[in-house]
Write an enzyme that holds these catalytic residues in place. Sequence first.
Site, PDB file in Angstrom:
ATOM      1  N   ASP A 147     -19.079 -77.171  59.374  1.00 49.37           N
ATOM      2  CA  ASP A 147     -18.600 -75.808  59.572  1.00 49.37           C
ATOM      3  C   ASP A 147     -19.696 -74.996  60.264  1.00 49.37           C
ATOM      4  O   ASP A 147     -20.834 -75.460  60.411  1.00 49.37           O
ATOM      5  CB  ASP A 147     -18.266 -75.218  58.187  1.00 49.37           C
ATOM      6  CG  ASP A 147     -17.593 -73.860  58.289  1.00 49.37           C
ATOM      7  OD1 ASP A 147     -16.946 -73.590  59.316  1.00 49.37           O
ATOM      8  OD2 ASP A 147     -17.744 -73.068  57.338  1.00 49.37           O
ATOM      9  N   ASP A 181     -10.808 -69.861  60.397  1.00 44.46           N
ATOM     10  CA  ASP A 181     -10.459 -68.811  59.431  1.00 44.46           C
ATOM     11  C   ASP A 181      -9.238 -68.004  59.859  1.00 44.46           C
ATOM     12  O   ASP A 181      -9.334 -66.892  60.386  1.00 44.46           O
ATOM     13  CB  ASP A 181     -11.672 -67.908  59.201  1.00 44.46           C
ATOM     14  CG  ASP A 181     -12.819 -68.676  58.587  1.00 44.46           C
ATOM     15  OD1 ASP A 181     -12.593 -69.836  58.162  1.00 44.46           O
ATOM     16  OD2 ASP A 181     -13.939 -68.147  58.543  1.00 44.46           O
ATOM     17  N   GLU A 209     -20.741 -73.261  65.673  1.00 47.46           N
ATOM     18  CA  GLU A 209     -20.562 -72.706  67.036  1.00 47.46           C
ATOM     19  C   GLU A 209     -21.880 -72.629  67.807  1.00 47.46           C
ATOM     20  O   GLU A 209     -21.826 -72.756  69.031  1.00 47.46           O
ATOM     21  CB  GLU A 209     -19.902 -71.327  66.939  1.00 47.46           C
ATOM     22  CG  GLU A 209     -18.478 -71.378  66.416  1.00 47.46           C
ATOM     23  CD  GLU A 209     -18.377 -71.775  64.956  1.00 47.46           C
ATOM     24  OE1 GLU A 209     -19.269 -71.397  64.179  1.00 47.46           O
ATOM     25  OE2 GLU A 209     -17.419 -72.479  64.607  1.00 47.46           O
TER      26      GLU A 209
HETATM   27  C1  GLC Z   1     -16.348 -70.415  56.941  1.00 44.55           C
HETATM   28  C2  GLC Z   1     -15.318 -71.532  56.996  1.00 44.55           C
HETATM   29  C3  GLC Z   1     -14.500 -71.513  55.740  1.00 44.55           C
HETATM   30  C4  GLC Z   1     -15.418 -71.655  54.529  1.00 44.55           C
HETATM   31  C5  GLC Z   1     -16.476 -70.579  54.549  1.00 44.55           C
HETATM   32  C6  GLC Z   1     -17.526 -70.773  53.471  1.00 44.55           C
HETATM   33  O1  GLC Z   1     -15.732 -69.177  56.943  1.00 44.55           O
HETATM   34  O2  GLC Z   1     -14.513 -71.442  58.139  1.00 44.55           O
HETATM   35  O3  GLC Z   1     -13.546 -72.547  55.760  1.00 44.55           O
HETATM   36  O4  GLC Z   1     -14.673 -71.563  53.372  1.00 44.55           O
HETATM   37  O5  GLC Z   1     -17.148 -70.568  55.796  1.00 44.55           O
HETATM   38  O6  GLC Z   1     -18.182 -71.970  53.628  1.00 44.55           O
END
Ligand code: GLC
Length: 836
Positions: free
Chosen positions: A436, A514, A439
């Site tokens: 995650d 998200d 980017e």
């Molecule tokens: C980001 C991710 C989400 C996750 C959060 C905390 O927003 O896209 O899926 O729950 O981080 O890790």
Amino acid sequence: MAVCANSQDITGLEKIGPVVSFTKSVNAVTLNCADGSQVKLTMLAPDLIRVRASFAKPMSPHDHSWAIARDNWDTTRWRLTESPESISITTEEVEVVIHRSPLLISFRDARTREVINADERPMMYDAKGTLAGMMFDPNAGMFVAAAKKLGFDEHFYGLGEKAARLDKRRGSFVNWNSDTPGYTEGKDPIYQTIPFYLGLEHGSAYGIFFDNSYRSYFNFGSNSQERAWFGAEGGEMNYYFFYGPAIKKILSRYADLTGHMPLPPLWALGNQQSRWGYYPDTMVERVVSEYRQRDLPLDVVHLDIDYMNGYRVFTWNTQRFPRPKEMSEQLIKQGVKVITIVDPGVKYQPHSPVAREQASNSRNPELEPQPKSYYVFDQGLEKNYFQHRKDAKLFIPKVWPGESVFVDYTLPEARTWWGDLHRAYLDNGVAGIWNDMNEPSDFVDQTGKNQLDVISYDEGERSSHAKNRNVFALLMARATYEGLARLRPNLRPYVITRAAYAGIQRYSTMWTGDTNSTWDSLALNIPMFTTLGLSGEPFIGSDVGGFMGRGNGELLVRSYQVSFLAPFCRNHKVIDAYDQEPWRFGKYYEDIIRKYLKLRYRLLPFLYTTLEEAHRTGVPLFRPLVLNYQNDASTYNLDDEFMIGDDLLVAPVLRPDVTRRMVYLPEGKWYDYWTNKEHKGGSVVSVDAPLETVPMFVRGGSILPLGPEMNYVGEKIPEPSFVIYPDEQGEAATSLYEDDGLTPEYANGVYRRTSLRFSGKQKQIQISISAPEGKFRPQPRTISFVISTTLSPGTVLLDRQPIPRVADGGTGWFKSGGTLIIRIPDDGRAHNIEIQ
Ligand code: GLC
């Protein structure tokens, strides 16, 4: 809104000079231009031509892309002819006509000589820095662009993850991987960069992959009737032209060029549950036991950032998860695998040398407290694997752990080190990794401006962020995938990513980040999933129910009615919003969700067969109708229907309080999945869609392979049952793909493909089953055939021998209402069944 190069007029840019001479090599032609520019056309395959240009200087010998998976192409036959005005290169499929002055390239069908795609003006570069003031990073390099004639009836698809409709005509887009929580339609850019698109006009398609990782722009006629163009803030004009005319053929070639998706473990197709905030371990166990008690299937539970010790990646919070290995083992006993999130931000934690001595003595540093010394930071710092700014200072962004550092994944040794760190998870029973924030997201400044002077090794080029941002996630996913493959060579790696660049399918599956728990966000699922499929990313999904904000039972049910057929089916929720596990809104909704989750598991043999097709051919599982019916203009901008493979058409409800909807069915015969009612295609039908029902149609001519209902993959022997849906001629066919679902052995021929044909003309019904292909041997089992017929058979012959009529168990045949069921032992041989 910030001014950007996309809104600019590119017509003022310098044009590449006319051709003055050219040279030929085995597979390429290099054009020399009057202004010192060079253009190289490489014939990689009869339908794949690479166009690479250097502006006002000779072509660089340095030629590298992280996206490209293949460079050993067989020699393609081509010939060159010339006239005073032009040079023509002809392969078996494409004719490239190069007009010398001005230099204009057009691509034609070599057989019909029709123009498929043509330059609207010569390729361009920003010699005078006209666009510099508009550029996101004025120091990125020189803006380069190519403009193509815009067809009156041309449709555009692809570009990977875009919060946009299926047909991108009249749209304009930017690629710059960005963390965009709560995005809505039109938000651009979002997380991923896939600079590949398809053009379709009069049923004939081509593809263009602009392999340039700088911030790039695509404009499909948003402010011009003449042209579609693409460009980037630096790097080379470097694109690959694909000719179809079939979209499926282009996707196959694109997969050959940028890599085929390996098969994930079969359980990755199982249902998955997540939530930011699942801690401590007893809560995770509670979620899983709720699933089991409520008879809801589940294969995977995800641990979000809460499992870590102070958000330090590759550590465990042993207060919350005192014995992670035992927890994982307990869950495995119930058929549930654990996936952990791994972010790129490594906590910035300078230490005293004494503290470091203590920590590095531990065999399981991931379980140590790390208050004074954090082993991942120490090792990375010592080996010099972290990113630096141009002035040689460590780059310190802020992410979940606060001040952090990022790894320079362009360094091969850093990728290996990162991959090996995953031992901290595998040793604790973790089955897959969720990447995650790659980017990469930086809370100091989400646009990337704070990172512009970050330098990456980049094959010794020491290039800047402008070039490396968009490939950061690709390389992180690669390090992860390769690490898992090294650490557990007998198991298929499973990685999920948020950001990406072209080629990501080689290493990772993805989800759409998200989203919101809103109807608009749900409606975006379909064009986003189908677009990703048309962009070389077959394994996709979205947080079921939406991530941010409060949902409700109706929205959650309708969301499952889309995602129960998406490859990645995971319910996930942000920490501060109302819970949304399937039972949270009451029994009425939970019962409907159960029905769809169970149906997903019944459909697994079909889904897996279609996923294997995506692996082998690059043609995705989750498809827009245009992919299967590209000559049917009614499919060109259908945003609210999709198909799974060739055979299943689904038309979900995407608005509240709606219980009926119109559905477009393409030509042919269609069966309502729920009632078996037949429809003639080529028309729009109005169908009932109460909350319990998602309109679903099976293509006449297909045979759906179904499996047993299961709580998790592997719970039961997958006994296939083939449900037959004959076409107008009474015929149907399919194939079923199977393998062990876990190891990479399928790549060595350890799989089984069974083909099936049905013909039901007049009163003669016949089913022929081929001798299976491949070395995989399933456990002893039976296979069944399910035929909807009013006919009461006198005899059923298996290889000319009658088989018994049975009550409803065992092998033989029986009738139940309007359905005839035939069950035979699966002995792995060819068979012929006749019904008289
Ligand atoms: C980001 C991710 C989400 C996750 C959060 C905390 O927003 O896209 O899926 O729950 O981080 O890790």
